[in-house]
Design an enzyme around this catalytic site. Structure first.
Site, PDB file in Angstrom:
ATOM      1  N   THR A   1       6.147 -11.014   4.751  1.00 12.47           N
ATOM      2  CA  THR A   1       4.785 -10.395   5.203  1.00 12.47           C
ATOM      3  C   THR A   1       4.353 -10.534   6.742  1.00 12.47           C
ATOM      4  OG1 THR A   1       3.765 -10.575   2.979  1.00 12.47           O
ATOM      5  CG2 THR A   1       2.216 -10.505   4.701  1.00 12.47           C
TER       6      THR A   1
ATOM      7  N   LYS B   1       0.189  -4.169   2.305  1.00 12.87           N
ATOM      8  CA  LYS B   1      -0.190  -5.514   2.013  1.00 12.87           C
ATOM      9  C   LYS B   1      -1.165  -6.135   2.569  1.00 12.87           C
ATOM     10  CE  LYS B   1       1.330  -9.680   0.286  1.00 12.87           C
ATOM     11  NZ  LYS B   1       2.477 -10.213   0.469  1.00 12.87           N
TER      12      LYS B   1
ATOM     13  N   LYS C   1      -2.533 -17.297   6.301  1.00 16.34           N
ATOM     14  CA  LYS C   1      -1.603 -16.540   7.454  1.00 16.34           C
ATOM     15  C   LYS C   1      -1.940 -15.107   7.179  1.00 16.34           C
ATOM     16  CE  LYS C   1       2.795 -14.569   7.193  1.00 16.34           C
ATOM     17  NZ  LYS C   1       3.968 -14.449   6.306  1.00 16.34           N
TER      18      LYS C   1
END
Length: 294
Positions: free
Chosen positions: A94, A169, A244
């Protein structure tokens, strides 16, 4: 059978690699962390001494790294140069949308193919082969990647061109972060109003407040036996990783000039959580900070 190099054998990468092996694919793994290498070797993953050794001769290279800088550095420093011409790189980390597009450009310039394919579903999804993959890349490259992704996941969506898997995402995880905070706040409020956890769950899980954050990742022990709340908030998906991902969402928010107050606030809340006890706890453990702050 496909020859696959799998780089990044942590909590997510190892079970993904194992599922490929179980499906009959030839996998060579590599990780820079000795503990991950030991765990993977013990589990039956053939290990290469160096990343370039894993990549040499592979038809597909899958990477699952902590951050975009690791992806770009690995591509530039050794992986692209070690791969056979036309190798398909499947980037499952990611990372930021612009980093995914940079990685794609580097791969193409070096004579390779690339898709970004970040995942959702956590460690349980990786172990069970039920991950969701959000894929960005050409139709042709998506078609090549699909059989492997179907081994590791249950739902695979082609979101568009390079970087758009990461775009999906970041949007998904912004929704997840916001909803997990809302669910935690509702349970703390319910406690103080005298509601039993089970009663509140029974109502909300079948009403308009129903969401993944309650039906799968319920932040209190009891109602969902498999949720991290029943194992002292061991991740799962750690608060540091949610912080994050919400940082990536904030980067996208600011880069596009989007008015997203809830996304910004969720990023702030999870950054504070990750800086404290939440770094190694499941992100649903945010409920403990909400209780303490109230």
């Amino acid at each position: 059978m496909t020859r696959v190099a799998f780089l990044g054998l942590g909590h997510m990468g190892l079970p993904m690699a194992l599922n490929l092996i179980k499906a009959g694919h030839e996998v060579r793994g590599f990780d820079v962390m000795p503990a991950a290498v030991d765990a993977a070797s013990a589990a039956g993953v053939p290990i290469a001494q160096f990343g370039v050794d894993a990549v040499a001769g592979a038809e597909v290279v899958i990477t699952m790294f902590p951050a975009g800088r690791h992806v770009i550095s690995a591509y530039q420093d050794e992986l692209l140069g070690a791969a056979d011409p036309g190798t398909l790189f499947i980037e499952c980390s990611t990372i930021a949308v612009d980093e995914a597009r940079t990685a794609h450009a580097l791969a193409v310039e070096a004579g390779h193919r690339n898709v970004d394919a970040p995942v959702s579903g956590g460690v349980v999804g990786a172990e069970n082969g039920t991950l969701a993959f959000m894929v960005g890349g050409s139709d042709e490259d998506f078609a090549t990647a699909l059989p492997l992704l179907e081994v590791m996941g249950k739902r695979i969506v082609h979101c568009g061109g390079p970087g758009l898997g990461q775009a999906a995402k970041v949007c998904n995880n912004m929704i997840l972060g916001v909803s997990q905070i809302a669910v935690a706040e509702a349970f703390v409020l319910g406690e103080r109003l005298g509601l039993e956890h089970q009663a509140l769950f029974d109502v909300v899980s079948q009403a308009s407040g129903q969401c993944w954050a309650i039906t799968t990742n319920c932040p209190v022990p009891g109602p969902v036996p498999t949720s991290p709340a029943n194992r002292d908030y061991r991740p799962g998906f750690a608060g540091a990783l949610m912080a994050k991902d919400l940082g990536l969402a904030l980067q996208a928010i600011e880069g596009t000039g989007t008015e997203a107050r809830m996304g910004r606030l969720a990023q702030e809340i999870y950054a504070e959580f990750a800086a404290g006890a939440g770094a190694g706890r499941d992100f649903s453990g945010i409920i403990t900070d909400i209780r303490d702050a109230s």
